[in-house]
Design an enzyme around this catalytic site. Structure first.
Site, PDB file in Angstrom:
ATOM      1  N   LYS A 288       1.128   4.222  -2.528  1.00 32.99           N
ATOM      2  CA  LYS A 288       0.736   5.346  -2.641  1.00 32.99           C
ATOM      3  C   LYS A 288       1.921   6.904  -2.340  1.00 32.99           C
ATOM      4  O   LYS A 288       1.893   7.818  -3.782  1.00 32.99           O
ATOM      5  CB  LYS A 288      -0.272   5.785  -0.622  1.00 32.99           C
TER       6      LYS A 288
ATOM      7  N   TYR B 243       0.858  -1.353   0.362  1.00 37.57           N
ATOM      8  CA  TYR B 243       0.026  -0.007   0.148  1.00 37.57           C
ATOM      9  C   TYR B 243       0.911   0.918   0.167  1.00 37.57           C
ATOM     10  O   TYR B 243       0.512   2.143  -1.087  1.00 37.57           O
ATOM     11  CB  TYR B 243      -0.785  -0.038   1.135  1.00 37.57           C
TER      12      TYR B 243
HETATM   13  P1  NDP Z   1     -13.372   2.252   0.932  1.00 31.94           P
HETATM   14  O1  NDP Z   1     -12.768   1.150   0.429  1.00 31.94           O
HETATM   15  O2  NDP Z   1     -14.389   2.513   1.820  1.00 31.94           O
HETATM   16  O3  NDP Z   1     -13.717   2.118  -0.738  1.00 31.94           O
HETATM   17  C1  NDP Z   1     -13.653   1.641  -1.806  1.00 31.94           C
HETATM   18  C2  NDP Z   1     -13.722   2.024  -2.629  1.00 31.94           C
HETATM   19  O4  NDP Z   1     -12.763   2.464  -4.420  1.00 31.94           O
HETATM   20  C3  NDP Z   1     -15.522   1.343  -3.130  1.00 31.94           C
HETATM   21  O5  NDP Z   1     -15.896   2.512  -4.075  1.00 31.94           O
HETATM   22  C4  NDP Z   1     -15.273   0.495  -4.083  1.00 31.94           C
HETATM   23  O6  NDP Z   1     -15.581   0.288  -4.897  1.00 31.94           O
HETATM   24  C5  NDP Z   1     -13.960   1.040  -4.708  1.00 31.94           C
HETATM   25  N1  NDP Z   1     -12.854   0.336  -5.169  1.00 31.94           N
HETATM   26  C6  NDP Z   1     -11.736  -0.961  -4.627  1.00 31.94           C
HETATM   27  N2  NDP Z   1     -11.574  -1.947  -5.699  1.00 31.94           N
HETATM   28  C7  NDP Z   1     -11.916  -0.938  -7.534  1.00 31.94           C
HETATM   29  C8  NDP Z   1     -11.441  -0.774  -8.570  1.00 31.94           C
HETATM   30  N3  NDP Z   1     -10.819  -2.475  -8.951  1.00 31.94           N
HETATM   31  N4  NDP Z   1     -12.107  -0.540  -9.405  1.00 31.94           N
HETATM   32  C9  NDP Z   1     -12.876   0.212  -8.766  1.00 31.94           C
HETATM   33  N5  NDP Z   1     -13.299   0.920  -8.357  1.00 31.94           N
HETATM   34  C10 NDP Z   1     -12.880  -0.207  -7.133  1.00 31.94           C
HETATM   35  O7  NDP Z   1     -12.244   3.300   1.255  1.00 31.94           O
HETATM   36  P2  NDP Z   1     -11.969   4.479   1.298  1.00 31.94           P
HETATM   37  O8  NDP Z   1     -13.420   5.447   1.409  1.00 31.94           O
HETATM   38  O9  NDP Z   1     -11.505   4.629   2.897  1.00 31.94           O
HETATM   39  O10 NDP Z   1     -11.085   4.900   0.431  1.00 31.94           O
HETATM   40  C11 NDP Z   1     -10.883   6.016  -0.813  1.00 31.94           C
HETATM   41  C12 NDP Z   1      -9.162   6.197  -0.984  1.00 31.94           C
HETATM   42  O11 NDP Z   1      -8.808   7.046  -0.207  1.00 31.94           O
HETATM   43  C13 NDP Z   1      -8.479   5.063  -0.865  1.00 31.94           C
HETATM   44  O12 NDP Z   1      -7.399   5.138  -2.443  1.00 31.94           O
HETATM   45  C14 NDP Z   1      -8.151   4.866   0.240  1.00 31.94           C
HETATM   46  O13 NDP Z   1      -6.353   4.116  -0.216  1.00 31.94           O
HETATM   47  C15 NDP Z   1      -7.196   6.696   0.263  1.00 31.94           C
HETATM   48  N6  NDP Z   1      -7.282   6.956   1.792  1.00 31.94           N
HETATM   49  C16 NDP Z   1      -8.264   6.350   2.704  1.00 31.94           C
HETATM   50  C17 NDP Z   1      -8.043   6.141   3.983  1.00 31.94           C
HETATM   51  C18 NDP Z   1      -7.910   5.804   5.752  1.00 31.94           C
HETATM   52  O14 NDP Z   1      -8.142   5.666   6.863  1.00 31.94           O
HETATM   53  N7  NDP Z   1     -10.047   5.530   4.862  1.00 31.94           N
HETATM   54  C19 NDP Z   1      -5.911   7.120   4.738  1.00 31.94           C
HETATM   55  C20 NDP Z   1      -5.136   7.521   3.588  1.00 31.94           C
HETATM   56  C21 NDP Z   1      -6.525   7.237   1.975  1.00 31.94           C
HETATM   57  P3  NDP Z   1     -16.952  -0.344  -3.692  1.00 31.94           P
HETATM   58  O15 NDP Z   1     -17.625  -0.343  -3.471  1.00 31.94           O
HETATM   59  O16 NDP Z   1     -17.537  -1.715  -5.625  1.00 31.94           O
HETATM   60  O17 NDP Z   1     -16.349  -1.827  -3.762  1.00 31.94           O
END
Ligand code: NDP
Length: 247
Positions: A159, A155
């Protein structure tokens, strides 16, 4: 910070941070292409919430890790909405584990979704933006990619790579009035963070100078700023939104 009549394509907009970005951008007047990977019900809920705000929204199932699927999706979004003004590369997954134990597949999957996924979308959407000589690209990175994090070799590498992609995209596209910036969140209350468990999150909150985990809206507000005219002279930047976690 008006985004009146702008078209935003947001990956991972069915849940968490992506959904919050979609809703806050819609409140500022944008129409939204909601990209998701498997959770159609959640994507449908996001679409309904955006429509309730009086903006247009459609959902598109697309695995961002798949080059040809992203090409087809960008084509379809452009056909349905007419153009794309804002791209938010937010889709991401975790497959945590110590390096010694990490499965090759877990390393590859995280790089494919979190890093190559952003490249795929940028590759296809930048053609649309170059033609109109305008655009905003926002990549959701992580403080893990800046400071490293035990158990997240895959990860953190993805990132950190996303930051390199952001800076290169910014340099390549600046002459066409397209900006590209990254946001690096700390811990944000979403399904992804919940996987870490309550105990880990409680001790994380204690280590954060502002004393709490982030809310998806904290990240969304920064994304709206970067997409707005107010951020016209900012490109290649990484903005931490982490409550001071990584000072
Ligand atoms: P969630 O797990 O809550 O949501 C992930 C989202 O990404 C969902 O909408 C999912 O779709 C979609 N997704 C996953 N894989 C794919 C794929 N292969 N193609 C298309 N869509 C995909 O994650 P967060 O909201 O927490 O995270 C969002 C971003 O923020 C990420 O990049 C994460 O790394 C980053 N981030 C998050 C942090 C945190 O603490 N939460 C901290 C730092 C960064 P579906 O619903 O269909 O599964």
């Amino acid at each position: 910070m008006s985004l009146e009549n702008k078209i935003a394509l947001i990956t991972g907009a069915s849940r968490g941070i992506g959904r919050a970005i979609a809703l806050v951008m819609a409140r500022q007047g944008a129409d939204i292409a909601v990209i998701y990977s498997g959770n159609q019900q959640a994507a449908e809920e996001t679409v309904q919430e955006i429509r309730a705000l009086g903006r247009r929204a459609e959902h598109f199932r697309c695995n961002v890790a798949d080059f040809s699927e992203t090409a087809a999706t960008v084509k379809e979004v452009t056909k349905q909405f007419g153009t794309i003004d804002i791209l938010v590369n937010n889709a991401g997954i975790t497959r945590d584990g110590l390096i010694l134990m990490m499965k090759e597949q877990d390393f590859d999957d995280v790089i494919a979704t979190n890093l190559k996924g952003a490249f795929n979308m940028t590759r296809h959407v930048s053609g649309v933006m170059l033609r109109k000589k305008a655009g905003r690209i926002i990549n959701i990175s992580s403080v893990s990619g800046m400071m490293g994090n035990g158990g997240q070799a895959n990860y953190a590498a993805a990132k950190a790579g996303l930051i390199g992609l952001t800076k290169t995209t910014a340099k390549e596209l600046a002459s066409r009035n397209i900006t590209c910036n990254a946001i690096a969140p700390g811990f944000v209350e979403t399904d992804m963070a919940k996987k870490l468990g309550e105990e880990t999150l409680a001790s994380a909150a204690k280590a954060i100078p502002l004393g709490r985990l982030g809310k998806p809206e904290d990240i969304a507000n920064t994304a709206v700023f970067l997409a707005s005219d107010s951020a016209a002279y900012i490109t290649g930047e990484v903005i931490k939104v982490d409550g001071g976690l990584y000072i």
